[in-house]
Design a protein around this motif. Structure first.
Motif, PDB file in Angstrom:
ATOM      1  N   ASN A  63      -2.801  20.200  57.439  1.00 44.53           N
ATOM      2  CA  ASN A  63      -3.247  19.287  56.386  1.00 44.53           C
ATOM      3  C   ASN A  63      -3.790  17.987  56.987  1.00 44.53           C
ATOM      4  O   ASN A  63      -3.452  16.897  56.555  1.00 44.53           O
ATOM      5  CB  ASN A  63      -2.084  18.999  55.422  1.00 44.53           C
ATOM      6  N   LYS A  64      -4.626  18.123  58.020  1.00 46.35           N
ATOM      7  CA  LYS A  64      -5.243  16.954  58.666  1.00 46.35           C
ATOM      8  C   LYS A  64      -6.719  17.237  58.953  1.00 46.35           C
ATOM      9  O   LYS A  64      -7.231  16.929  60.017  1.00 46.35           O
ATOM     10  CB  LYS A  64      -4.518  16.632  59.980  1.00 46.35           C
ATOM     11  N   ARG A  65      -7.412  17.817  58.000  1.00 45.75           N
ATOM     12  CA  ARG A  65      -8.791  18.251  58.243  1.00 45.75           C
ATOM     13  C   ARG A  65      -9.746  17.091  58.498  1.00 45.75           C
ATOM     14  O   ARG A  65     -10.624  17.186  59.339  1.00 45.75           O
ATOM     15  CB  ARG A  65      -9.280  19.107  57.084  1.00 45.75           C
ATOM     16  N   PHE A  66      -9.607  15.991  57.776  1.00 44.55           N
ATOM     17  CA  PHE A  66     -10.496  14.850  58.015  1.00 44.55           C
ATOM     18  C   PHE A  66     -10.167  14.174  59.329  1.00 44.55           C
ATOM     19  O   PHE A  66     -11.056  13.794  60.080  1.00 44.55           O
ATOM     20  CB  PHE A  66     -10.426  13.835  56.861  1.00 44.55           C
ATOM     21  N   GLN A  67      -8.883  14.033  59.633  1.00 46.28           N
ATOM     22  CA  GLN A  67      -8.479  13.409  60.888  1.00 46.28           C
ATOM     23  C   GLN A  67      -8.949  14.212  62.095  1.00 46.28           C
ATOM     24  O   GLN A  67      -9.291  13.653  63.130  1.00 46.28           O
ATOM     25  CB  GLN A  67      -6.954  13.275  60.936  1.00 46.28           C
ATOM     26  N   LYS A  68      -8.979  15.543  61.949  1.00 47.88           N
ATOM     27  CA  LYS A  68      -9.415  16.418  63.046  1.00 47.88           C
ATOM     28  C   LYS A  68     -10.912  16.721  62.966  1.00 47.88           C
ATOM     29  O   LYS A  68     -11.421  17.520  63.731  1.00 47.88           O
ATOM     30  CB  LYS A  68      -8.615  17.722  63.017  1.00 47.88           C
ATOM     31  N   LYS A  69     -11.587  16.103  62.011  1.00 49.63           N
ATOM     32  CA  LYS A  69     -13.032  16.265  61.808  1.00 49.63           C
ATOM     33  C   LYS A  69     -13.434  17.726  61.623  1.00 49.63           C
ATOM     34  O   LYS A  69     -14.400  18.196  62.193  1.00 49.63           O
ATOM     35  CB  LYS A  69     -13.806  15.620  62.957  1.00 49.63           C
ATOM     36  N   GLN A  70     -12.676  18.438  60.806  1.00 51.99           N
ATOM     37  CA  GLN A  70     -12.952  19.837  60.508  1.00 51.99           C
ATOM     38  C   GLN A  70     -13.735  19.912  59.193  1.00 51.99           C
ATOM     39  O   GLN A  70     -13.203  20.274  58.158  1.00 51.99           O
ATOM     40  CB  GLN A  70     -11.637  20.618  60.402  1.00 51.99           C
TER      41      GLN A  70
END
Length: 75
Positions: free
Chosen positions: A44-51
């Motif tokens: 649940n960290k898609r924006f932080q991981k730039k996915q």
């Protein structure tokens, strides 16, 4: 907000990811932060991981600009 998601050692060893559909943050549409108990096993960290999905802006005929997906978005 810190979630209470857990993964057993065996699940981590198999490469499973946590913070799925039953994650409190995900249900509230909030990404987990740096204090998530699952760390790198959090999904649940898609924006932080730039996915991001591949998108492109396009000019519509009557309504200004839109955004079009260049790949299938899972539902």
């Amino acid at each position: 907000m810190v979630c209470d998601c857990l993964l057993m050692k065996e699940e981590r060893a198999r490469g499973l990811m946590g913070c799925g559909e039953d994650c409190l943050n995900r249900m509230l549409m909030i990404e987990c932060g740096s204090r998530c108990p699952l760390g790198e096993h959090c999904s649940n960290k898609r924006f932080q991981k730039k996915q991001y999905m591949k998108l492109t802006p396009f000019k519509t005929e009557k309504k200004g600009w839109g955004l079009m997906a260049l790949e299938s978005i899972p539902g």
